[in-house]
Scaffold this active site. Structure first.
Site, PDB file in Angstrom:
ATOM      1  N   SER A 188       0.839  -1.180   0.000  1.00 27.38           N
ATOM      2  CA  SER A 188       0.000   0.000   0.000  1.00 27.38           C
ATOM      3  C   SER A 188       0.888   1.249   0.000  1.00 27.38           C
ATOM      4  CB  SER A 188      -0.952  -0.056   1.201  1.00 27.38           C
ATOM      5  OG  SER A 188      -2.057   0.768   1.015  1.00 27.38           O
ATOM      6  N   ASP A 438      -8.476  -5.603  -5.805  1.00 27.05           N
ATOM      7  CA  ASP A 438      -8.084  -4.472  -4.969  1.00 27.05           C
ATOM      8  C   ASP A 438      -8.371  -3.163  -5.695  1.00 27.05           C
ATOM      9  OD1 ASP A 438      -6.892  -2.711  -3.205  1.00 27.05           O
ATOM     10  OD2 ASP A 438      -4.839  -3.240  -3.789  1.00 27.05           O
ATOM     11  N   HIS A 463      -5.978  -6.631  -1.550  1.00 32.53           N
ATOM     12  CA  HIS A 463      -4.935  -5.677  -1.164  1.00 32.53           C
ATOM     13  C   HIS A 463      -3.722  -6.380  -0.553  1.00 32.53           C
ATOM     14  CE1 HIS A 463      -3.810  -1.565  -0.780  1.00 32.53           C
ATOM     15  NE2 HIS A 463      -3.781  -1.542   0.545  1.00 32.53           N
TER      16      HIS A 463
END
Length: 506
Positions: A188, A438, A463
């Site tokens: 991320s 995601d 994710h």
């Protein structure tokens, strides 16, 4: 209308389970300025039980790496494990996770992949904490660090990367390990940092694994509707009736919120702890859940963002669709969203402003340099329609922090426009891994740039799923993805060792 990024990504882009990130990237609001303050809205407190062995240490960092102004230093926390390290004499590698926007122990507990591959490589593992998060607070406390725009001004990605660079150089010097190769990891926002660090400090590391890293989610590099379209498609894929119920619910919530006693009715229906002051706060809460469900739509049960079943979107839609004919839209939505906020059934009411992971600093980052335009198209999205409004963004940030956003700074600092040609010419050894479930994947690199800057894509991945710890339930496609990553990391190291050997033999 806000969305769930209080990251960063992504999220982006953690908590008590078996994954890496942050993460978590967090999600912006309809004006693109804010990131939700309800990353967790479940009355749970952060309690991370270490899953892996490490020592907790502290390093004295400069507050400003880019000036010679006399400023107080601060203690940066980092976690370190040398149990399997081959040591400097054998050029044992160093695996460094680029800490995200939250408590570093959360990320360490949720990045099983890195811990699991360290023994096979004989690697040292380091998790440095991002400045202004967790225990790594300048000025002695969070209250002082977050006091105003002056004290917050050193909370930037550039300063965080410099922290990591200085830390690793000093650690290697202290351990006489200057020749030991460093491999970067991140998910991320941490994945963005890993990729950017590889580009910004190519002499520090030999490669980077950037998982679910939305490095292109800036300016007009991707359509602003991308994120919400992917979330919507995840629900549409499971059930058209579920998708339509959610799409219909926004107007119903808005209408009920405007009638006399309507907010009290919504408060009761959705079991909110304190009476709602506006329908918008409920809307934000629901939007967060749907977005995070898309991010955490893993194929097996997890406890990453919240305790969730495997394939949680499927379970949400099953709940929404299974109520008998005549059930109201609001009843259906409450049953569905409870899968996210109360799957364990232990929560009696919901508090809409929890921040157990200490991620509120992202609001500042989202008002300064992390400007990720977001929008929702009513035709393609299940969310209410809204457009990115940079003027509204600026006004909100001036109100909250007395700062003007710099929406073009990230692309100026790290690139973005003509990204592929620039990376091909000046970059190497970066893996951009993404799962297409995601929503942050739409802002990442989805095609190979060169032989050494590659995109690993899984159709059913969510994710930074690849950074989670291995389980007996891992599907074959996930095993293949991780195998590819391990092979590439091995190739980077073999190339490095080969060059070192050739140098010494000359």
């Amino acid at each position: 209308m806000a969305t769930p990024w209080q990251c960063l990504c992504l999220i982006l882009i953690l908590i008590i389970s078996i994954l890496c990130q942050a993460s978590s990237i967090q999600l912006p609001s309809k004006n693109g300025a804010r990131y939700l303050s309800i990353f967790w809205s479940s009355n749970r407190t952060l309690s991370v039980s270490p899953k892996y062995n490490y020592e907790t240490k502290y390093f004295q960092q400069k507050l400003d790496h880019f000036s010679f102004t006399h400023l107080p230093s601060f203690r940066q926390r980092y976690l370190i494990n040398t149990q399997y390290w081959l040591g400097p004499s054998r050029l044992g590698p160093i695996f460094l996770y680029c800490g995200n926007e939250g408590d570093i122990e959360w990320f360490a507990a949720n990045t099983g992949f890195l811990w699991e591959i360290a023994p096979r490589f004989g690697a040292m593992v380091i998790f440095p904490e991002h400045r202004y998060y967790g225990e790594s607070m300048p000025y002695g406390s969070k209250e002082e660090a977050y006091k105003n725009a002056t004290t917050l001004s050193y909370l930037t990605a550039e300063q965080a990367l410099a922290d990591y660079a200085v830390l690793i150089i000093e650690l290697k010097r202290n351990l006489s390990a200057q020749a030991c190769p460093v491999v970067l990891f991140g998910g991320s926002y941490g994945g963005m940092l890993a990729a950017w660090m590889r580009l910004k400090y190519p002499h520090i590391s030999i490669g980077a694994l950037a998982s679910s890293a939305p490095v292109l989610q800036f300016e007009d590099l991707v359509p602003p509707e991308t994120f919400y379209n992917i979330v919507s498609n995840d629900f549409r894929r499971e059930s058209m009736s579920c998708f339509r119920s959610i799409k219909e619910s926004w107007d119903v919530i808005n209408k009920v919120g405007q009638i006399n006693g309507g907010l009290a009715q919504l408060t009761k229906t959705f079991h909110i702890c304190r009476e709602l002051e506006s329908a918008d706060s409920l809307t934000n809460w629901l939007e967060s859940a749907y977005s995070y469900l898309a991010m955490a739509n893993y194929p097996y049960p997890t406890d990453f963002l919240m305790p969730l079943p495997g394939n949680p979107i499927k379970e949400v839609c099953r709940k929404i669709d299974s109520l008998p004919d005549g059930a109201s839209v609001l009843q259906r939505i409450f049953e569905g969203v409870s899968v996210y906020y109360n799957y364990t059934g232990k929560v009696n009411c919901f508090n809409l402003d929890d921040d157990p992971h200490g991620m509120s600093g992202w609001n500042w980052q989202a008002c300064t340099e992390m400007i990720m335009p977001m929008a929702s198209n009513r035709t393609t999205s299940m969310f209410p329609e809204f457009y990115y409004d940079p003027k509204s963004n600026e006004e909100q940030c001036l109100k909250d922090y007395h700062v003007k956003p710099r929406p073009t700074w990230i692309t100026t600092e790290f690139g973005g426009h003509a990204f592929k040609s620039a990376l091909k010419a000046f970059g190497s050894n970066i893996i951009f891994s993404n799962g297409l479930l995601d929503p942050w994947s739409g802002g990442s690199v989805l095609k190979d740039v060169s032989d050494t800057i590659v995109a690993l894509i899984t159709e059913k991945g969510a994710h930074h799923l690849d950074l989670r710890a291995a389980t007996a339930e891992d599907p074959d496609w996930l095993l293949d993805q991780r195998s590819s990553e391990i092979k590439m990391i091995r190739d980077w190291l073999d190339e490095y060792y080969g060059e070192k050997k050739a140098t010494f033999s000359m």
